[in-house]
Write a protein that holds these residues in place. Sequence first.
Motif, PDB file in Angstrom:
ATOM      1  N   UNK A  26       0.821  -0.996   0.096  1.00  0.00           N
ATOM      2  CA  UNK A  26      -0.008   0.002  -0.095  1.00  0.00           C
ATOM      3  C   UNK A  26       0.858   1.191  -0.053  1.00  0.00           C
ATOM      4  N   UNK A  27       1.961   1.332   0.735  1.00  0.00           N
ATOM      5  CA  UNK A  27       2.707   2.426   0.886  1.00  0.00           C
ATOM      6  C   UNK A  27       3.439   2.635  -0.328  1.00  0.00           C
ATOM      7  N   UNK A  28       4.003   1.564  -1.019  1.00  0.00           N
ATOM      8  CA  UNK A  28       4.795   1.871  -2.125  1.00  0.00           C
ATOM      9  C   UNK A  28       3.630   2.351  -3.303  1.00  0.00           C
ATOM     10  N   UNK A  29       2.472   1.684  -3.452  1.00  0.00           N
ATOM     11  CA  UNK A  29       1.716   2.226  -4.345  1.00  0.00           C
ATOM     12  C   UNK A  29       1.160   3.532  -3.970  1.00  0.00           C
ATOM     13  N   UNK A  30       1.125   3.981  -2.890  1.00  0.00           N
ATOM     14  CA  UNK A  30       0.924   5.640  -2.596  1.00  0.00           C
ATOM     15  C   UNK A  30       1.935   6.696  -3.358  1.00  0.00           C
ATOM     16  N   UNK A  31       3.311   5.688  -3.569  1.00  0.00           N
ATOM     17  CA  UNK A  31       4.312   6.384  -3.991  1.00  0.00           C
ATOM     18  C   UNK A  31       4.428   6.195  -5.549  1.00  0.00           C
ATOM     19  N   UNK A  32       3.521   5.350  -6.026  1.00  0.00           N
ATOM     20  CA  UNK A  32       3.350   5.227  -7.573  1.00  0.00           C
ATOM     21  C   UNK A  32       4.434   4.070  -7.978  1.00  0.00           C
ATOM     22  N   UNK A  58      15.900   2.438  -9.092  1.00  0.00           N
ATOM     23  CA  UNK A  58      16.284   3.592  -8.446  1.00  0.00           C
ATOM     24  C   UNK A  58      15.285   4.257  -7.849  1.00  0.00           C
ATOM     25  N   UNK A  59      13.855   4.281  -8.599  1.00  0.00           N
ATOM     26  CA  UNK A  59      12.957   4.910  -7.982  1.00  0.00           C
ATOM     27  C   UNK A  59      12.167   3.933  -6.714  1.00  0.00           C
ATOM     28  N   UNK A  60      12.389   2.697  -6.869  1.00  0.00           N
ATOM     29  CA  UNK A  60      12.002   1.605  -5.935  1.00  0.00           C
ATOM     30  C   UNK A  60      12.757   1.882  -4.560  1.00  0.00           C
ATOM     31  N   UNK A  61      14.108   2.103  -4.857  1.00  0.00           N
ATOM     32  CA  UNK A  61      14.880   2.396  -3.730  1.00  0.00           C
ATOM     33  C   UNK A  61      14.791   3.731  -2.925  1.00  0.00           C
ATOM     34  N   UNK A  62      14.427   4.625  -3.647  1.00  0.00           N
ATOM     35  CA  UNK A  62      14.147   5.927  -3.347  1.00  0.00           C
ATOM     36  C   UNK A  62      12.889   6.042  -2.308  1.00  0.00           C
ATOM     37  N   UNK A  63      11.891   5.349  -2.821  1.00  0.00           N
ATOM     38  CA  UNK A  63      10.470   5.131  -2.282  1.00  0.00           C
ATOM     39  C   UNK A  63      10.517   4.496  -0.819  1.00  0.00           C
ATOM     40  N   UNK A  64      11.585   3.203  -0.927  1.00  0.00           N
ATOM     41  CA  UNK A  64      11.720   2.607   0.420  1.00  0.00           C
ATOM     42  C   UNK A  64      12.339   3.474   1.305  1.00  0.00           C
ATOM     43  N   UNK A  66      12.388   6.828   1.587  1.00  0.00           N
ATOM     44  CA  UNK A  66      11.232   7.845   1.894  1.00  0.00           C
ATOM     45  C   UNK A  66      10.157   7.131   3.025  1.00  0.00           C
ATOM     46  N   UNK A  67       9.826   5.884   2.707  1.00  0.00           N
ATOM     47  CA  UNK A  67       8.859   5.256   3.650  1.00  0.00           C
ATOM     48  C   UNK A  67       9.668   4.979   4.913  1.00  0.00           C
ATOM     49  N   UNK A  68      10.720   4.635   4.905  1.00  0.00           N
ATOM     50  CA  UNK A  68      11.623   4.228   6.137  1.00  0.00           C
ATOM     51  C   UNK A  68      11.881   5.345   6.999  1.00  0.00           C
TER      52      UNK A  68
END
Length: 70
Positions: A26-32, A58-64, A66-68
């Motif tokens: 859910x959190x990753x989806x919120x970050x597109x 790179x976008x996945x890692x950036x999103x992770x 931000x979530x953390x």
Amino acid sequence: GFRVIPSETNFLLVEPPGFSAERWFEKLREQRVLVRWFNSRRVRRYLRITIGTDEEIAELLSAVERILAK
């Protein structure tokens, strides 16, 4: 940390830390950032992450990150 199941495919099964895989989904989806999560007893603890382009990873890692950080 993240627990990754060894794979010989174009995707990884990753058990994320901190909260459930469903919540990470859910959190990753919120970050597109789109990953897969299946509500099946054997795999519900994992995210299915397809290996994509360098830009997508790179976008996945950036999103992770931000979530953390929250």
